[in-house]
Write a protein that holds these residues in place. Sequence first.
Motif, PDB file in Angstrom:
ATOM      1  N   GLU A 163     -42.804 -30.497 -31.078  1.00 46.01           N
ATOM      2  CA  GLU A 163     -42.506 -31.505 -32.031  1.00 46.01           C
ATOM      3  C   GLU A 163     -41.452 -31.325 -33.118  1.00 46.01           C
ATOM      4  O   GLU A 163     -41.199 -32.239 -33.765  1.00 46.01           O
ATOM      5  CB  GLU A 163     -44.082 -31.503 -32.684  1.00 46.01           C
ATOM      6  CG  GLU A 163     -45.208 -31.913 -31.842  1.00 46.01           C
ATOM      7  CD  GLU A 163     -46.309 -31.978 -32.529  1.00 46.01           C
ATOM      8  OE1 GLU A 163     -46.616 -31.742 -33.895  1.00 46.01           O
ATOM      9  OE2 GLU A 163     -47.786 -32.090 -32.048  1.00 46.01           O
ATOM     10  N   ASP A 164     -41.086 -30.071 -33.438  1.00 42.17           N
ATOM     11  CA  ASP A 164     -40.013 -29.664 -34.359  1.00 42.17           C
ATOM     12  C   ASP A 164     -38.662 -29.615 -33.892  1.00 42.17           C
ATOM     13  O   ASP A 164     -37.947 -29.293 -34.401  1.00 42.17           O
ATOM     14  CB  ASP A 164     -40.467 -28.263 -35.112  1.00 42.17           C
ATOM     15  CG  ASP A 164     -40.617 -26.898 -34.105  1.00 42.17           C
ATOM     16  OD1 ASP A 164     -40.457 -27.605 -33.075  1.00 42.17           O
ATOM     17  OD2 ASP A 164     -40.489 -25.924 -34.594  1.00 42.17           O
ATOM     18  N   MET A 165     -38.477 -30.131 -32.588  1.00 37.05           N
ATOM     19  CA  MET A 165     -37.100 -30.259 -31.847  1.00 37.05           C
ATOM     20  C   MET A 165     -36.140 -31.026 -32.896  1.00 37.05           C
ATOM     21  O   MET A 165     -36.572 -32.267 -33.074  1.00 37.05           O
ATOM     22  CB  MET A 165     -37.060 -30.333 -30.502  1.00 37.05           C
ATOM     23  CG  MET A 165     -35.638 -30.195 -30.001  1.00 37.05           C
ATOM     24  SD  MET A 165     -35.694 -30.876 -28.161  1.00 37.05           S
ATOM     25  CE  MET A 165     -36.473 -29.601 -27.464  1.00 37.05           C
ATOM     26  N   ASP A 166     -34.971 -30.523 -33.284  1.00 31.88           N
ATOM     27  CA  ASP A 166     -34.123 -31.411 -33.971  1.00 31.88           C
ATOM     28  C   ASP A 166     -32.840 -31.464 -32.915  1.00 31.88           C
ATOM     29  O   ASP A 166     -31.987 -30.439 -32.710  1.00 31.88           O
ATOM     30  CB  ASP A 166     -33.870 -30.639 -35.237  1.00 31.88           C
ATOM     31  CG  ASP A 166     -32.630 -31.352 -35.933  1.00 31.88           C
ATOM     32  OD1 ASP A 166     -32.390 -32.795 -35.652  1.00 31.88           O
ATOM     33  OD2 ASP A 166     -31.997 -31.137 -36.846  1.00 31.88           O
ATOM     34  N   TYR A 167     -32.563 -32.403 -32.221  1.00 32.71           N
ATOM     35  CA  TYR A 167     -31.521 -32.850 -31.542  1.00 32.71           C
ATOM     36  C   TYR A 167     -30.314 -33.707 -32.209  1.00 32.71           C
ATOM     37  O   TYR A 167     -29.478 -34.174 -31.522  1.00 32.71           O
ATOM     38  CB  TYR A 167     -31.895 -33.434 -29.999  1.00 32.71           C
ATOM     39  CG  TYR A 167     -32.796 -34.689 -30.447  1.00 32.71           C
ATOM     40  CD1 TYR A 167     -32.277 -36.049 -30.536  1.00 32.71           C
ATOM     41  CD2 TYR A 167     -34.142 -34.405 -30.556  1.00 32.71           C
ATOM     42  CE1 TYR A 167     -32.962 -36.868 -30.510  1.00 32.71           C
ATOM     43  CE2 TYR A 167     -35.011 -35.673 -30.802  1.00 32.71           C
ATOM     44  CZ  TYR A 167     -34.495 -37.035 -30.780  1.00 32.71           C
ATOM     45  OH  TYR A 167     -35.243 -38.162 -30.801  1.00 32.71           O
ATOM     46  N   THR A 168     -30.563 -33.813 -33.487  1.00 27.57           N
ATOM     47  CA  THR A 168     -29.412 -34.464 -34.255  1.00 27.57           C
ATOM     48  C   THR A 168     -28.074 -33.791 -34.043  1.00 27.57           C
ATOM     49  O   THR A 168     -27.848 -32.713 -34.163  1.00 27.57           O
ATOM     50  CB  THR A 168     -29.791 -34.523 -35.687  1.00 27.57           C
ATOM     51  OG1 THR A 168     -30.930 -35.032 -35.886  1.00 27.57           O
ATOM     52  CG2 THR A 168     -28.854 -35.240 -36.589  1.00 27.57           C
ATOM     53  N   ASP A 169     -27.103 -34.843 -33.473  1.00 29.96           N
ATOM     54  CA  ASP A 169     -25.705 -34.325 -33.182  1.00 29.96           C
ATOM     55  C   ASP A 169     -25.610 -33.212 -32.335  1.00 29.96           C
ATOM     56  O   ASP A 169     -24.758 -32.321 -32.275  1.00 29.96           O
ATOM     57  CB  ASP A 169     -25.005 -33.772 -34.624  1.00 29.96           C
ATOM     58  CG  ASP A 169     -24.950 -34.996 -35.789  1.00 29.96           C
ATOM     59  OD1 ASP A 169     -24.663 -36.181 -35.165  1.00 29.96           O
ATOM     60  OD2 ASP A 169     -25.058 -34.664 -36.634  1.00 29.96           O
ATOM     61  N   LYS A 170     -26.479 -33.015 -31.571  1.00 28.78           N
ATOM     62  CA  LYS A 170     -26.285 -31.981 -30.182  1.00 28.78           C
ATOM     63  C   LYS A 170     -26.148 -32.554 -28.956  1.00 28.78           C
ATOM     64  O   LYS A 170     -26.118 -33.706 -28.625  1.00 28.78           O
ATOM     65  CB  LYS A 170     -27.855 -31.192 -30.335  1.00 28.78           C
ATOM     66  CG  LYS A 170     -28.407 -30.655 -31.549  1.00 28.78           C
ATOM     67  CD  LYS A 170     -27.873 -29.369 -32.018  1.00 28.78           C
ATOM     68  CE  LYS A 170     -28.669 -28.953 -32.902  1.00 28.78           C
ATOM     69  NZ  LYS A 170     -27.989 -27.439 -33.456  1.00 28.78           N
ATOM     70  N   LYS A 194     -29.891 -40.151 -31.864  1.00 22.97           N
ATOM     71  CA  LYS A 194     -29.211 -39.173 -32.896  1.00 22.97           C
ATOM     72  C   LYS A 194     -28.589 -38.006 -32.174  1.00 22.97           C
ATOM     73  O   LYS A 194     -27.842 -37.408 -32.910  1.00 22.97           O
ATOM     74  CB  LYS A 194     -30.872 -38.513 -33.211  1.00 22.97           C
ATOM     75  CG  LYS A 194     -31.748 -39.435 -33.921  1.00 22.97           C
ATOM     76  CD  LYS A 194     -33.198 -38.858 -34.291  1.00 22.97           C
ATOM     77  CE  LYS A 194     -32.883 -37.600 -35.035  1.00 22.97           C
ATOM     78  NZ  LYS A 194     -34.435 -37.030 -35.332  1.00 22.97           N
ATOM     79  N   THR A 220     -31.809 -24.091 -26.424  1.00 21.49           N
ATOM     80  CA  THR A 220     -33.102 -24.693 -26.472  1.00 21.49           C
ATOM     81  C   THR A 220     -33.417 -25.250 -24.864  1.00 21.49           C
ATOM     82  O   THR A 220     -32.452 -25.932 -24.456  1.00 21.49           O
ATOM     83  CB  THR A 220     -33.507 -25.485 -27.417  1.00 21.49           C
ATOM     84  OG1 THR A 220     -33.216 -25.079 -28.662  1.00 21.49           O
ATOM     85  CG2 THR A 220     -35.071 -26.195 -27.492  1.00 21.49           C
TER      86      THR A 220
END
Length: 490
Positions: free
Chosen positions: A172-179, A200, A163
């Motif tokens: 708005e929907d970006m998930d960066y958890t554990d990235k 996160k 990404t």
Amino acid sequence: MAEKTDFDVVLVGAGISGINFAYRLQERCPDLSYTILDGRHEIGGTWSLFKYPGIRSDSDLYTFGFPWRPWSEQTSIAEGPLILSYMKESAAQEGIDKHIQLHHHIDKANFSSDSKTWTLEVTANGSEKKIVRSKFFLLCSGYYDYDNPLKAMIPGIEDFKGTVAHPQFWPEDMDYTDKNVVIIGSGATSITLMPNLAKKAANVTILQRSPSYVMSQAAEDGLERLIRKLTWWSKPVEHTLIRWKWLVVPFLLTRFAYNFPNAARNMFQKAIQSQLPPTLPRDPHFNPSYNPFEQRVCFCPDGDFYAALRSGKGSIETGVVETITANSIKLVSGKELHPDIIVTATGLTLQVGGGIAISVDNKPYSVGDHFIWKGVMLEDLPNTAVVIGYVDASWTLGADATAQMVCRILNRMKKEGVVEVVPRMSASEKAGMREEPVLKLTSTYVKKAVNVLPKAGATGQWRARSYYFKDMLMAWFGDIKTGMEWIREV
């Protein structure tokens, strides 16, 4: 002969500058009609546009807030949603919101020397075409392009399979958890993003070509707590004293830095060294090639940036990108980073006037080809003011100095029967005028905009604005006739 107009004044932009300007018009020029045109769906400007995690002010809210509605939160730096709410509440409190027309984008603006009026071609609600006429035109639209971020040359970025995000258009929907996240850039946006993403993400690395000064700023310092304690009996006195603290202390700091750059550099470096983890060297990651305030100094509330570094969730790399592959960033040094997400925090595309096609008597007008008079009006552009704030103090301070000067000019025009004011520079004066930057920063994004921003001169009424206290005295008492044509109604 001036023709009938829809409004005496049209303001462009319902951000911090436009709302403050509207208040000053209501306060100082109550007989003038005005409207604010804004192309977006809500007021707020920057604070409506940017949605990246942790978006916050990069200057204190006691001076970034409006002088006529004191900032009442007990924190000097605030996040975007809180600032946006404050702006909306301020506009509603003063009835300014009733003068704002949203979804109104100005495409063209032409001044007629015959009728002494501005004719604005407006697209409303995406498709409806309107004509709006006014006597005076105020450009309160900020200093950058809302639609196009600065395009940095990052070799191979198009090959990256993960990404890629730019803070100006944060998904708005970006998930960066554990990235694993790499932020390319070293400015205030990067310094804000890193500790917030690190809450996160697995790891967040700032990749910078050159370092910046990053200073911790207490959300509430000891002096502010003392002021609150001693002024328990009066909120207005508390607000006044705290605001003056934030006017005077940063002013003294910047003057010290300009006059004693080596001493300021040493002071800043010692403060930075004290907060770094023992395993992270100050050189090269925190050893800028320039002196404090030659570029903007980044501030982090309560040292959250350094806390993220000490926690191990945040890290920093200094180097040049050789290329980006499908799953890595290769540096010229030979080191490789392996991000899941790349954030290109590479700066803003500077722009004056919100991209409006401006003309005088149907002849195109280029802002970058002209000088700026007192940091307020543009050479050869009639009945127009532009808001350009400070780079070493809160933007609102410069915006308010501009607003108060323009209100004084408008009242003098009415008193003297003047229908047109326009800054003029004689041919001989222009030939001998040494050009100065209107924004005294050495940052890349400012250098790239040298042909976009107006020019300041080295002498007379054409010098760039200096600092708040001097500019307010100029707004109240300074010479507003030299270098300006005042044309009375025939």
